[in-house]
Write a protein that holds these residues in place. Sequence first.
Motif, PDB file in Angstrom:
ATOM      1  N   VAL A   9      23.766   1.623   5.193  1.00 30.80           N
ATOM      2  CA  VAL A   9      24.207   1.184   3.866  1.00 30.80           C
ATOM      3  C   VAL A   9      23.100   0.307   3.273  1.00 30.80           C
ATOM      4  CG1 VAL A   9      26.685   1.337   4.340  1.00 30.80           C
ATOM      5  CG2 VAL A   9      25.487  -0.790   4.767  1.00 30.80           C
ATOM      6  N   GLU A  10      23.002   0.326   1.973  1.00 28.00           N
ATOM      7  CA  GLU A  10      21.883  -0.336   1.294  1.00 28.00           C
ATOM      8  C   GLU A  10      21.722  -1.806   1.662  1.00 28.00           C
ATOM      9  OE1 GLU A  10      20.061  -0.944  -3.196  1.00 28.00           O
ATOM     10  OE2 GLU A  10      21.775   0.364  -2.916  1.00 28.00           O
ATOM     11  N   ASP A  11      22.804  -2.577   1.628  1.00 24.91           N
ATOM     12  CA  ASP A  11      22.705  -4.015   1.896  1.00 24.91           C
ATOM     13  C   ASP A  11      22.122  -4.312   3.276  1.00 24.91           C
ATOM     14  OD1 ASP A  11      23.757  -4.511  -0.587  1.00 24.91           O
ATOM     15  OD2 ASP A  11      25.780  -4.942   0.134  1.00 24.91           O
ATOM     16  N   GLU A  12      22.602  -3.613   4.297  1.00 22.70           N
ATOM     17  CA  GLU A  12      22.115  -3.861   5.658  1.00 22.70           C
ATOM     18  C   GLU A  12      20.658  -3.448   5.822  1.00 22.70           C
ATOM     19  OE1 GLU A  12      24.286  -3.254   9.170  1.00 22.70           O
ATOM     20  OE2 GLU A  12      26.231  -3.398   8.182  1.00 22.70           O
ATOM     21  N   ILE A  13      20.276  -2.355   5.185  1.00 26.00           N
ATOM     22  CA  ILE A  13      18.895  -1.895   5.285  1.00 26.00           C
ATOM     23  C   ILE A  13      17.957  -2.882   4.590  1.00 26.00           C
ATOM     24  CG2 ILE A  13      17.292  -0.041   4.648  1.00 26.00           C
ATOM     25  CD1 ILE A  13      19.779   1.862   4.899  1.00 26.00           C
ATOM     26  N   ILE A  33      14.334   9.596  12.731  1.00 25.88           N
ATOM     27  CA  ILE A  33      15.338  10.560  12.272  1.00 25.88           C
ATOM     28  C   ILE A  33      14.803  11.293  11.056  1.00 25.88           C
ATOM     29  CG2 ILE A  33      17.350   9.317  13.146  1.00 25.88           C
ATOM     30  CD1 ILE A  33      17.753   8.169  10.330  1.00 25.88           C
ATOM     31  N   CYS A  34      15.323  12.462  10.840  1.00 28.61           N
ATOM     32  CA  CYS A  34      14.948  13.204   9.633  1.00 28.61           C
ATOM     33  C   CYS A  34      16.216  13.842   9.076  1.00 28.61           C
ATOM     34  CB  CYS A  34      13.866  14.238   9.935  1.00 28.61           C
ATOM     35  SG  CYS A  34      14.311  15.422  11.196  1.00 28.61           S
ATOM     36  N   GLY A  35      16.127  14.355   7.892  1.00 33.20           N
ATOM     37  CA  GLY A  35      17.300  14.965   7.274  1.00 33.20           C
ATOM     38  C   GLY A  35      18.027  13.977   6.376  1.00 33.20           C
ATOM     39  N   PRO A  41      17.412   5.050   3.961  1.00 34.85           N
ATOM     40  CA  PRO A  41      16.412   4.113   4.497  1.00 34.85           C
ATOM     41  C   PRO A  41      14.999   4.400   3.991  1.00 34.85           C
ATOM     42  CG  PRO A  41      17.798   4.969   6.263  1.00 34.85           C
ATOM     43  CD  PRO A  41      18.155   5.705   5.038  1.00 34.85           C
ATOM     44  N   LEU A  42      14.626   5.663   3.941  1.00 30.56           N
ATOM     45  CA  LEU A  42      13.282   6.003   3.465  1.00 30.56           C
ATOM     46  C   LEU A  42      13.101   5.614   2.003  1.00 30.56           C
ATOM     47  CD1 LEU A  42      12.757   9.469   5.173  1.00 30.56           C
ATOM     48  CD2 LEU A  42      11.706   7.283   5.786  1.00 30.56           C
ATOM     49  N   ALA A  43      14.098   5.891   1.184  1.00 26.40           N
ATOM     50  CA  ALA A  43      14.017   5.544  -0.236  1.00 26.40           C
ATOM     51  C   ALA A  43      13.886   4.033  -0.423  1.00 26.40           C
ATOM     52  CB  ALA A  43      15.243   6.071  -0.981  1.00 26.40           C
ATOM     53  N   LEU A  44      14.642   3.251   0.334  1.00 27.90           N
ATOM     54  CA  LEU A  44      14.587   1.794   0.205  1.00 27.90           C
ATOM     55  C   LEU A  44      13.259   1.242   0.712  1.00 27.90           C
ATOM     56  CD1 LEU A  44      18.237   0.917   1.225  1.00 27.90           C
ATOM     57  CD2 LEU A  44      17.227   0.795  -1.061  1.00 27.90           C
ATOM     58  N   LEU A  45      12.753   1.790   1.803  1.00 28.65           N
ATOM     59  CA  LEU A  45      11.452   1.345   2.303  1.00 28.65           C
ATOM     60  C   LEU A  45      10.351   1.629   1.287  1.00 28.65           C
ATOM     61  CD1 LEU A  45      11.818   2.472   6.002  1.00 28.65           C
ATOM     62  CD2 LEU A  45      11.486   0.114   5.220  1.00 28.65           C
ATOM     63  N   ILE A  46      10.334   2.822   0.756  1.00 32.48           N
ATOM     64  CA  ILE A  46       9.305   3.193  -0.222  1.00 32.48           C
ATOM     65  C   ILE A  46       9.453   2.376  -1.498  1.00 32.48           C
ATOM     66  CG2 ILE A  46       8.476   5.086  -1.676  1.00 32.48           C
ATOM     67  CD1 ILE A  46       9.210   6.936   0.764  1.00 32.48           C
ATOM     68  N   ALA A  47      10.693   2.183  -1.963  1.00 38.39           N
ATOM     69  CA  ALA A  47      10.930   1.393  -3.179  1.00 38.39           C
ATOM     70  C   ALA A  47      10.484  -0.053  -3.014  1.00 38.39           C
ATOM     71  CB  ALA A  47      12.411   1.442  -3.555  1.00 38.39           C
ATOM     72  N   ASN A  48      10.444  -0.529  -1.772  1.00 39.55           N
ATOM     73  CA  ASN A  48      10.024  -1.900  -1.499  1.00 39.55           C
ATOM     74  C   ASN A  48       8.570  -1.975  -1.029  1.00 39.55           C
ATOM     75  OD1 ASN A  48      12.381  -3.954  -1.758  1.00 39.55           O
ATOM     76  ND2 ASN A  48      13.285  -2.070  -0.979  1.00 39.55           N
ATOM     77  N   GLY A  49       7.797  -0.935  -1.324  1.00 38.06           N
ATOM     78  CA  GLY A  49       6.364  -0.957  -1.054  1.00 38.06           C
ATOM     79  C   GLY A  49       5.974  -0.845   0.409  1.00 38.06           C
ATOM     80  N   GLN A  50       6.865  -0.341   1.238  1.00 37.20           N
ATOM     81  CA  GLN A  50       6.582  -0.213   2.660  1.00 37.20           C
ATOM     82  C   GLN A  50       6.047   1.194   2.963  1.00 37.20           C
ATOM     83  OE1 GLN A  50       7.166  -3.033   4.787  1.00 37.20           O
ATOM     84  NE2 GLN A  50       7.342  -3.848   2.723  1.00 37.20           N
TER      85      GLN A  50
END
Length: 68
Positions: A9-13, A33-35, A41-50
């Motif tokens: 979930v977004e908040d925990e990630i 993981i994939c799929g 998680p991937l979207a949030l990491l990328i959105a946060n410059g990771q």
Amino acid sequence: MFSRRVVNVEDEILVLIVAACEMADEVRWAVDICGRASTLPLALLIANGQSVVHVPARTVNHVRCLPR
């Protein structure tokens, strides 16, 4: 190596991203993981410059067993 399970979930990630970034000067994310489960998680990491790489679970488990 820092490893922690969180509910998908977004908040925990976001809390995890902040915690990891506060613990080190440089953070490298490896996702085993994939799929559809990895989309948020991937979207949030990328959105946060990771930057993120995919590492197969077999590799993660092997590294986890190595002495530190």
